[in-house]
Design an enzyme around this catalytic site. Structure first.
Site, PDB file in Angstrom:
ATOM      1  N   LYS A 112     -32.236   2.011  15.584  1.00  0.00           N
ATOM      2  CA  LYS A 112     -30.669   1.717  15.968  1.00  0.00           C
ATOM      3  C   LYS A 112     -30.202   1.884  14.623  1.00  0.00           C
ATOM      4  CE  LYS A 112     -28.303   0.415  19.501  1.00  0.00           C
ATOM      5  NZ  LYS A 112     -28.750   0.430  20.829  1.00  0.00           N
TER       6      LYS A 112
HETATM    7  P1  NAD Z   1     -18.224   0.359  24.450  1.00  0.00           P
HETATM    8  O1  NAD Z   1     -18.001   0.138  23.165  1.00  0.00           O
HETATM    9  O2  NAD Z   1     -17.845   1.390  25.316  1.00  0.00           O
HETATM   10  O3  NAD Z   1     -17.811  -1.012  25.026  1.00  0.00           O
HETATM   11  C1  NAD Z   1     -17.939  -2.189  24.573  1.00  0.00           C
HETATM   12  C2  NAD Z   1     -16.852  -3.245  25.407  1.00  0.00           C
HETATM   13  O4  NAD Z   1     -17.262  -4.614  25.036  1.00  0.00           O
HETATM   14  C3  NAD Z   1     -15.358  -3.075  25.302  1.00  0.00           C
HETATM   15  O5  NAD Z   1     -15.011  -3.121  26.559  1.00  0.00           O
HETATM   16  C4  NAD Z   1     -14.894  -4.306  24.229  1.00  0.00           C
HETATM   17  O6  NAD Z   1     -13.496  -4.779  24.562  1.00  0.00           O
HETATM   18  C5  NAD Z   1     -15.932  -5.368  24.987  1.00  0.00           C
HETATM   19  N1  NAD Z   1     -16.129  -6.331  23.786  1.00  0.00           N
HETATM   20  C6  NAD Z   1     -16.107  -6.161  22.505  1.00  0.00           C
HETATM   21  N2  NAD Z   1     -16.286  -7.296  21.949  1.00  0.00           N
HETATM   22  C7  NAD Z   1     -16.045  -8.383  22.896  1.00  0.00           C
HETATM   23  C8  NAD Z   1     -15.956  -9.743  23.019  1.00  0.00           C
HETATM   24  N3  NAD Z   1     -16.050 -10.433  21.896  1.00  0.00           N
HETATM   25  N4  NAD Z   1     -15.748 -10.394  24.065  1.00  0.00           N
HETATM   26  C9  NAD Z   1     -15.488  -9.672  25.361  1.00  0.00           C
HETATM   27  N5  NAD Z   1     -15.700  -8.252  25.233  1.00  0.00           N
HETATM   28  C10 NAD Z   1     -15.968  -7.725  24.244  1.00  0.00           C
HETATM   29  O7  NAD Z   1     -19.713  -0.080  24.442  1.00  0.00           O
HETATM   30  P2  NAD Z   1     -21.042   0.085  25.601  1.00  0.00           P
HETATM   31  O8  NAD Z   1     -21.542   1.435  25.399  1.00  0.00           O
HETATM   32  O9  NAD Z   1     -20.554   0.139  26.812  1.00  0.00           O
HETATM   33  O10 NAD Z   1     -22.077  -1.108  25.271  1.00  0.00           O
HETATM   34  C11 NAD Z   1     -22.037  -2.437  25.879  1.00  0.00           C
HETATM   35  C12 NAD Z   1     -23.165  -2.917  25.663  1.00  0.00           C
HETATM   36  O11 NAD Z   1     -24.234  -2.248  26.209  1.00  0.00           O
HETATM   37  C13 NAD Z   1     -23.776  -3.139  24.155  1.00  0.00           C
HETATM   38  O12 NAD Z   1     -24.408  -4.225  24.098  1.00  0.00           O
HETATM   39  C14 NAD Z   1     -24.775  -1.984  24.052  1.00  0.00           C
HETATM   40  O13 NAD Z   1     -25.806  -2.108  22.989  1.00  0.00           O
HETATM   41  C15 NAD Z   1     -25.286  -1.788  25.339  1.00  0.00           C
HETATM   42  N6  NAD Z   1     -25.853  -0.688  25.754  1.00  0.00           N
HETATM   43  C16 NAD Z   1     -25.380   0.422  25.900  1.00  0.00           C
HETATM   44  C17 NAD Z   1     -25.865   1.680  26.184  1.00  0.00           C
HETATM   45  C18 NAD Z   1     -25.072   3.172  26.345  1.00  0.00           C
HETATM   46  O14 NAD Z   1     -25.673   4.055  26.482  1.00  0.00           O
HETATM   47  N7  NAD Z   1     -23.605   2.924  25.844  1.00  0.00           N
HETATM   48  C19 NAD Z   1     -27.197   1.517  26.288  1.00  0.00           C
HETATM   49  C20 NAD Z   1     -28.059   0.486  26.508  1.00  0.00           C
HETATM   50  C21 NAD Z   1     -27.276  -0.718  26.058  1.00  0.00           C
END
Ligand code: NAD
Length: 426
Positions: A112
């Protein structure tokens, strides 16, 4: 034992990983030598790099890439741009990637990375230069057969395209077209896969569907709420909509909204694209974080950041199922409370594995110069999820343990086998 001692202090994500790892290692009797190896990361790269801002000033940023393990294949894992990124957070996320890829039975290890930066404070042109300079600083620490980044919080297909372009510009022209798989989650026209953008959420929903089938639970009319409305959260809601499930609450960094009669995810996305915030969405009520975390519903999909379901918030959680779209949303204390309350948790390393599974499909398509259609991608993804669900359930019965520990055990069994076959050099 490990759990009680560590739980007395405030957890960082890496503490959480080690507690979960030790629980599983203890339960399955993991070989003590292999346990020592897997409790550590392999490489930790920290780069400080200068970037010229739009106003002509120079800022120095700190970027990270932690390579946890590559026993089963090249290092693999996303890049996060966030002001709270630090070495412990990246170590934790890298370790989870090792368990996740082993669990999904795909030939990758775990890594990561990220940059300590609040991207909302920079222009698109600055984000492009930050991304390109970070890629340049990482140099040959990434590579299509060595370490393959992907999107995570605040990174997306566009950022992957800039990484691709920067990486390809720095290698021999003859190598370029066969190195497109240096990143996944690229735009489709630049070598990305159909279905990659929604893949993580699609995997979450396939997990929920399998849970519903096994528990004879009807998703049509079921209520759920989502934390985070970015890639994972907003796609999860859009995919749940045709199943007839009702979205009753959403929280993002700007606040939270609630409507017991249902929130239309497409309308909410449109509203957000105009207004930039969730609050004020017609028909919904603004609620605070404590109210959000105690919404009564059937399912909660955390899809934002880590450490959300904790000793403090878990007592208020009032759902049947938590499907962890985010990485590390539940800390070990929260886990115990949910277990005591009888709330089922589909753990992150399984629930959100759709992203890395389709990243693997993208990587394969690039290597073979193939383009699969969406139906193909989704069918293959669903097959993986259903098979893994069964593997975890079998181990869960065998060891009489919880979903998370069982998922970790499945991963550790795979890793232990390979270590035992190969031995430890020299
Ligand atoms: P993203 O940046 O697209 O979205 C993140 C979201 O979280 C946004 O809506 C933001 O406003 C919200 N957020 C941030 N801080 C916050 C808080 N304090 N309280 C409430 N909401 C909050 O990110 P993503 O890609 O959707 O990732 C979200 C989660 O999923 C992360 O934990 C990431 O590690 C996990 N994840 C993502 C992927 C991927 O393919 N993108 C894969 C596996 C896991």
């Amino acid at each position: 034992m490990v759990m009680k001692e560590s739980m007395t202090k405030k957890q960082n994500l890496y503490d959480n990983v080690l507690i979960q790892f030790n629980n599983a290692a203890e339960k399955m009797g993991l070989d003590p030598h292999i346990r020592k190896i897997l409790a550590k990361t392999t490489n930790e790269i920290i780069v400080n790099f200068p970037v010229k801002m739009d106003d002509g000033n120079v800022q120095v940023f700190t970027g990270y890439r932690v390579q946890h393990n590559n026993t089963l294949g090249p290092y693999k894992g996303g890049l996060r741009y966030h002001q709270n990124v630090d070495i412990n957070m990246i170590r934790a996320l890298a370790s989870w990637m090792t368990w996740k890829t082993a669990l999904a039975d795909i030939p990758f290890g775990g890594a990561k990375g990220g940059i300590q930066v609040d991207p909302t404070k920079y222009s698109q042109r600055e984000i492009e230069r930050i991304t390109r300079r970070f890629t340049y600083s990482l140099g040959s620490n990434i590579g299509p057969e060595y370490d393959i980044p992907a999107p995570d919080v605040n990174t997306n297909a566009q950022i992957m395209a800039w990484i691709l372009d920067t990486y390809l510009s720095g290698i021999h022209p003859q190598e370029r077209n066969r190195s497109v798989h240096v990143v996944t989650g690229k735009p489709v026209a630049s070598g990305g896969s159909q279905g990659r953008e929604k893949a993580t959420a699609q995997g979450v929903v396939f997990c929920i569907l399998e849970w519903a089938k096994r528990n004879k639970f009807d998703l049509n009319g079921a209520s759920y709420f989502v934390q985070g409305f970015g890639n994972v959260g907003s796609w999860a809601a859009r995919i749940m909509k045709p199943l007839g499930a009702k979205l009753v609450g959403v929280e993002d960094v700007s606040g939270a909204v609630y409507n017991p009669n249902g929130i239309d995810p497409d309308d909410l996305l449109e509203f957000m694209s105009k207004m930039g915030v969730l609050t004020g969405f017609p028909g919904s009520k603004k609620i605070d974080h404590t109210q959000f975390m105690s919404i009564k519903a059937d399912i909660f999909i955390p899809a934002a950041l880590g450490n959300q379901i904790t000793g403090e918030t878990a007592p208020g959680i009032d759902v049947k199922l938590v499907a962890e779209g985010a990485n590390g949303p539940t800390d070990p204390e929260g886990d115990i409370i949910l277990q005591e309350k009888g709330v089922e948790v589909i753990p992150d390393i399984f629930a959100n594995s759709g992203g890395v599974i389709v990243s693997y499909f993208e990587w394969l398509q690039n290597k073979r110069s193939e383009f699969w259609d969406l139906e193909d991608v989704d069918t293959k993804l669903r097959k993986k999820i259903v098979k893994t669900y069964k593997n975890i359930s079998d181990i869960r019965k065998q060891y009489n343990t919880d979903f998370r520990t069982a998922a970790n055990i499945v991963s550790l069994i795979r890793l232990e086998k390979v270590y035992k076959e190969r031995g430890i050099f020299p």
